[in-house]
Design a protein around this motif. Structure first.
Motif, PDB file in Angstrom:
ATOM      1  N   GLU A  83      52.790  43.402  21.007  1.00 35.51           N
ATOM      2  CA  GLU A  83      51.344  43.613  21.168  1.00 35.51           C
ATOM      3  C   GLU A  83      50.528  42.330  21.078  1.00 35.51           C
ATOM      4  O   GLU A  83      49.634  42.095  21.898  1.00 35.51           O
ATOM      5  N   GLU A  84      50.820  41.490  20.121  1.00 31.18           N
ATOM      6  CA  GLU A  84      50.022  40.272  19.941  1.00 31.18           C
ATOM      7  C   GLU A  84      50.087  39.385  21.193  1.00 31.18           C
ATOM      8  O   GLU A  84      49.065  38.904  21.692  1.00 31.18           O
ATOM      9  N   GLN A  85      51.293  39.192  21.695  1.00 27.27           N
ATOM     10  CA  GLN A  85      51.467  38.355  22.888  1.00 27.27           C
ATOM     11  C   GLN A  85      50.796  38.985  24.114  1.00 27.27           C
ATOM     12  O   GLN A  85      50.059  38.318  24.846  1.00 27.27           O
ATOM     13  N   TYR A  86      51.044  40.268  24.342  1.00 31.96           N
ATOM     14  CA  TYR A  86      50.491  40.944  25.520  1.00 31.96           C
ATOM     15  C   TYR A  86      48.970  40.967  25.484  1.00 31.96           C
ATOM     16  O   TYR A  86      48.310  40.779  26.498  1.00 31.96           O
ATOM     17  N   ARG A  87      48.408  41.210  24.293  1.00 31.00           N
ATOM     18  CA  ARG A  87      46.956  41.282  24.172  1.00 31.00           C
ATOM     19  C   ARG A  87      46.328  39.921  24.467  1.00 31.00           C
ATOM     20  O   ARG A  87      45.330  39.822  25.182  1.00 31.00           O
ATOM     21  N   LYS A  88      46.921  38.873  23.890  1.00 33.88           N
ATOM     22  CA  LYS A  88      46.378  37.519  24.089  1.00 33.88           C
ATOM     23  C   LYS A  88      46.388  37.135  25.562  1.00 33.88           C
ATOM     24  O   LYS A  88      45.465  36.474  26.063  1.00 33.88           O
ATOM     25  N   LEU A  89      47.431  37.562  26.271  1.00 35.28           N
ATOM     26  CA  LEU A  89      47.562  37.236  27.695  1.00 35.28           C
ATOM     27  C   LEU A  89      46.874  38.262  28.601  1.00 35.28           C
ATOM     28  O   LEU A  89      46.911  38.130  29.822  1.00 35.28           O
ATOM     29  N   ALA A  90      46.243  39.290  27.987  1.00 32.06           N
ATOM     30  CA  ALA A  90      45.624  40.391  28.747  1.00 32.06           C
ATOM     31  C   ALA A  90      46.605  40.918  29.801  1.00 32.06           C
ATOM     32  O   ALA A  90      46.230  41.193  30.947  1.00 32.06           O
ATOM     33  N   LEU A  91      47.849  41.059  29.384  1.00 37.35           N
ATOM     34  CA  LEU A  91      48.901  41.429  30.338  1.00 37.35           C
ATOM     35  C   LEU A  91      48.658  42.799  30.968  1.00 37.35           C
ATOM     36  O   LEU A  91      48.764  42.969  32.183  1.00 37.35           O
ATOM     37  N   LEU A  92      48.299  43.796  30.138  1.00 36.00           N
ATOM     38  CA  LEU A  92      48.105  45.138  30.668  1.00 36.00           C
ATOM     39  C   LEU A  92      46.870  45.216  31.561  1.00 36.00           C
ATOM     40  O   LEU A  92      46.868  45.911  32.582  1.00 36.00           O
ATOM     41  N   GLU A  93      45.807  44.499  31.168  1.00 38.28           N
ATOM     42  CA  GLU A  93      44.609  44.491  32.011  1.00 38.28           C
ATOM     43  C   GLU A  93      44.931  43.907  33.391  1.00 38.28           C
ATOM     44  O   GLU A  93      44.493  44.433  34.418  1.00 38.28           O
ATOM     45  N   ARG A  94      45.693  42.825  33.409  1.00 35.57           N
ATOM     46  CA  ARG A  94      46.059  42.197  34.687  1.00 35.57           C
ATOM     47  C   ARG A  94      46.973  43.106  35.499  1.00 35.57           C
ATOM     48  O   ARG A  94      46.889  43.174  36.719  1.00 35.57           O
ATOM     49  N   LEU A  95      47.849  43.822  34.802  1.00 31.35           N
ATOM     50  CA  LEU A  95      48.785  44.714  35.477  1.00 31.35           C
ATOM     51  C   LEU A  95      48.068  45.893  36.136  1.00 31.35           C
ATOM     52  O   LEU A  95      48.470  46.364  37.207  1.00 31.35           O
ATOM     53  N   CYS A  96      46.993  46.372  35.500  1.00 33.90           N
ATOM     54  CA  CYS A  96      46.270  47.545  35.996  1.00 33.90           C
ATOM     55  C   CYS A  96      45.150  47.192  36.972  1.00 33.90           C
ATOM     56  O   CYS A  96      44.476  48.090  37.487  1.00 33.90           O
ATOM     57  N   GLU A  97      44.936  45.913  37.206  1.00 34.59           N
ATOM     58  CA  GLU A  97      43.913  45.453  38.154  1.00 34.59           C
ATOM     59  C   GLU A  97      44.616  44.879  39.377  1.00 34.59           C
ATOM     60  O   GLU A  97      45.371  43.922  39.273  1.00 34.59           O
ATOM     61  N   PRO A  98      44.404  45.457  40.554  1.00 33.23           N
ATOM     62  CA  PRO A  98      45.078  44.926  41.750  1.00 33.23           C
ATOM     63  C   PRO A  98      44.709  43.471  42.007  1.00 33.23           C
ATOM     64  O   PRO A  98      43.584  43.044  41.740  1.00 33.23           O
ATOM     65  N   GLU A  99      45.677  42.721  42.512  1.00 36.93           N
ATOM     66  CA  GLU A  99      45.392  41.326  42.871  1.00 36.93           C
ATOM     67  C   GLU A  99      44.389  41.255  44.021  1.00 36.93           C
ATOM     68  O   GLU A  99      43.594  40.321  44.109  1.00 36.93           O
ATOM     69  N   ARG A 100      44.427  42.286  44.886  1.00 37.48           N
ATOM     70  CA  ARG A 100      43.518  42.279  46.037  1.00 37.48           C
ATOM     71  C   ARG A 100      43.334  43.713  46.541  1.00 37.48           C
ATOM     72  O   ARG A 100      44.298  44.479  46.623  1.00 37.48           O
ATOM     73  N   GLN A 101      42.088  44.080  46.850  1.00 35.73           N
ATOM     74  CA  GLN A 101      41.792  45.394  47.426  1.00 35.73           C
ATOM     75  C   GLN A 101      41.015  45.196  48.723  1.00 35.73           C
ATOM     76  O   GLN A 101      39.960  44.571  48.721  1.00 35.73           O
ATOM     77  N   ILE A 102      41.551  45.732  49.799  1.00 33.13           N
ATOM     78  CA  ILE A 102      40.958  45.521  51.116  1.00 33.13           C
ATOM     79  C   ILE A 102      40.554  46.875  51.703  1.00 33.13           C
ATOM     80  O   ILE A 102      41.344  47.822  51.725  1.00 33.13           O
ATOM     81  N   ARG A 103      39.314  46.957  52.165  1.00 26.53           N
ATOM     82  CA  ARG A 103      38.811  48.179  52.806  1.00 26.53           C
ATOM     83  C   ARG A 103      38.132  47.770  54.108  1.00 26.53           C
ATOM     84  O   ARG A 103      37.362  46.808  54.124  1.00 26.53           O
ATOM     85  N   PHE A 104      38.407  48.486  55.181  1.00 30.28           N
ATOM     86  CA  PHE A 104      37.862  48.059  56.467  1.00 30.28           C
ATOM     87  C   PHE A 104      37.634  49.243  57.410  1.00 30.28           C
ATOM     88  O   PHE A 104      38.203  50.321  57.231  1.00 30.28           O
ATOM     89  N   ARG A 105      36.778  49.018  58.400  1.00 34.33           N
ATOM     90  CA  ARG A 105      36.436  50.021  59.399  1.00 34.33           C
ATOM     91  C   ARG A 105      37.497  50.035  60.499  1.00 34.33           C
ATOM     92  O   ARG A 105      37.959  48.984  60.946  1.00 34.33           O
ATOM     93  N   VAL A 106      37.846  51.248  60.960  1.00 38.57           N
ATOM     94  CA  VAL A 106      38.821  51.378  62.049  1.00 38.57           C
ATOM     95  C   VAL A 106      38.211  52.231  63.174  1.00 38.57           C
ATOM     96  O   VAL A 106      38.324  53.458  63.170  1.00 38.57           O
ATOM     97  N   PRO A 107      37.546  51.593  64.137  1.00 38.34           N
ATOM     98  CA  PRO A 107      37.005  52.347  65.268  1.00 38.34           C
ATOM     99  C   PRO A 107      38.044  52.512  66.381  1.00 38.34           C
ATOM    100  O   PRO A 107      38.815  51.599  66.648  1.00 38.34           O
TER     101      PRO A 107
END
Length: 447
Positions: free
Chosen positions: A40-64
């Motif tokens: 827990e101490e290591q993971y919390r300091k590195l915000a490991l779970l927060e980073r794991l649950c946040e996508p590196e990139r989210q893309i949304r676009f129009r498709v006509p």
């Protein structure tokens, strides 16, 4: 408040109105709690779970795109590149009216750990659109796929992000998308998997998820001293996963009694006939009412009449349709009918309360991220063949797939035992998948 609970609260607050994503994160965090508490101490300091649950990139676009009547239609396209700690993003493209960010994020999150479990160097991602290919002409599907790829191509590549098929995205759709990618970029590379055999596809890819599910189920029963041969099974769905799960089940000596689609379900006392099912679903793209016409001894039920497929007595249940299709009442019906194992062919097809009930009742439970990993594993094998400009035989690919699924069973079993959760294969799958990703993330610094 524990670190796990803190992170879950943040996820819910940041991703309002996305219950499928909340469900996937909650189930995951609860099962990896023992690991997190240990570090827990290591993971919390590195915000490991927060980073794991946040996508590196989210893309949304129009498709006509333009339909056959000359009318312009507009859909929304998505790609969530969730985690690349152990390799390029890898995950399917779902084409279905239910698609929105919450569905894509839940699928992408699950994909991180599923891909990790395969032992292959692939990260997690997912994409798709709210476009519905059902009832559309080939030309309409082509125009949509070309428009979709005209934006998506900017974000993918053979060493960056390699999409594949999923619900609504079969060989036809992959072909149209690949043609447009090649046309725009001028590159002939393994940027999509599930391709046709004439242009870089892999033998056994079509069968892989369904076959892999049965290899997994066979081995999971084996380590519990149960022989799969001679057992009966109920299967939901009638798409790619269900069809090849039924085919492999038959080869292993299992009699499959049911299958279903979005309008109803079939009970076949003689055992579901794969050749007939393929004719109805793959060639005619028809409803299961046609199966009934071709197999007069079978019984067709509208909707979920008579309890649906889960009300039929069988030894093994294989949900292969869609998320949250097997609820608590279904789980109670299965247990009352003496089911010994439930292994998930679809992504998160069992609700949380149903999963808990099955485990409490001593039912062997094979979670999706382990049980249906055969599809993405074979996609990664397709990537390998593309990179080497090679084509392996069906038998070579199938043998590799079977060994990967056997390895997954033993890895999740060992992880569950190590953290005091023997027999809890959902916990074992999450723990085994998580540890590899977490170690890679820590090694690579804060990125």
């Amino acid at each position: 408040m524990s670190y796990v609970d803190e992170v879950y609260e943040k996820v819910v607050a940041k991703n309002a109105g996305e219950p499928e994503f909340h469900q996937a994160v909650k189930e995951f965090l609860e099962t990896v709690r023992p690991v997190v508490e240990k570090h827990e101490e290591q993971y919390r300091k590195l915000a490991l779970l927060e980073r794991l649950c946040e996508p590196e990139r989210q893309i949304r676009f129009r498709v006509p795109w333009v339909d056959d009547n000359g009318q312009v239609q507009v859909n929304t396209g998505y790609r969530v590149q969730f985690n690349s700690a152990i390799g390029p993003y890898k995950g399917g493209l779902r084409l279905h009216p239910s698609v929105y960010f919450g569905i894509i994020k839940f699928l992408g999150f699950e994909q991180i750990f599923k891909n990790s479990l395969t032992g292959l160097p692939i990260g997690g991602g997912k994409g798709g659109s709210d476009f519905d290919p059902k009832g559309k002409s080939d030309n309409e599907v082509m125009r949509f796929c070309q428009s979709f790829m005209t934006e998506l191509y900017k974000h993918i590549g053979a060493d960056t992000d390699v999409p594949a098929g999923d619900i609504g995205t079969g060989a036809r759709e992959i072909g149209f998308m690949y043609g447009q990618y090649k046309r725009i970029t001028g590159l002939y590379e393994g940027v999509l998997t599930g391709k046709g055999l004439t242009y870089g596809g892999s033998l056994a890819r079509t069968e892989a998820t369904g076959y892999g599910l049965l290899y997994f189920t066979e081995e999971l029963l084996k380590i519990n001293n149960i022989d799969i041969a001679g057992k009966t099974a109920v299967v939901s769905g009638s798409g790619n996963v269900a069809i090849y799960a039924i085919q492999k089940a038959n080869q292993l000596g299992v009699k499959v009694l049911t299958c279903s689609d979005s309008t109803g379900w079939i009970y076949d006392p003689d055992g579901v006939d794969v050749t007939t099912l393929q004719l109805v679903k793959e060639q005619h793209r028809a409803r299961l009412t046609e199966y009934k016409e071709l197999r007069p001894n079978s019984v067709y039920h509208e909707g979920r009449a008579d309890g649906g497929v889960w009300g039929v007595k069988a030894d093994i249940a294989l949900p292969c349709a869609t998320q949250n299709e097997l609820n608590l009442d279904d789980a109670k019906a299965l247990v009352a009918n003496g089911v010994i194992a439930v292994c998930e062919g679809a992504n998160m097809p069992t609700t949380l309360d149903a999963t808990e009930y099955l485990k409490e009742q001593g039912v062997i439970f094979g979670p999706a991220k382990a049980a249906n990993a055969g599809g993405v594993a074979t996609s990664a094998l397709e990537m390998s063949q593309n990179s080497e400009r090679l084509s392996w035989t069906f038998e070579e690919v199938d043998a590799k797939l079977k060994q990967i699924m056997i390895n997954i069973v033993h890895n999740i079993d060992a992880a569950a035992k190590e953290y005091g959760k023997e027999g809890d294969y959902a916990a074992g799958a999450n723990i085994a998948g998580f540890l590899k990703v977490a170690d890679a993330m820590i090694a690579q610094g804060v990125v």
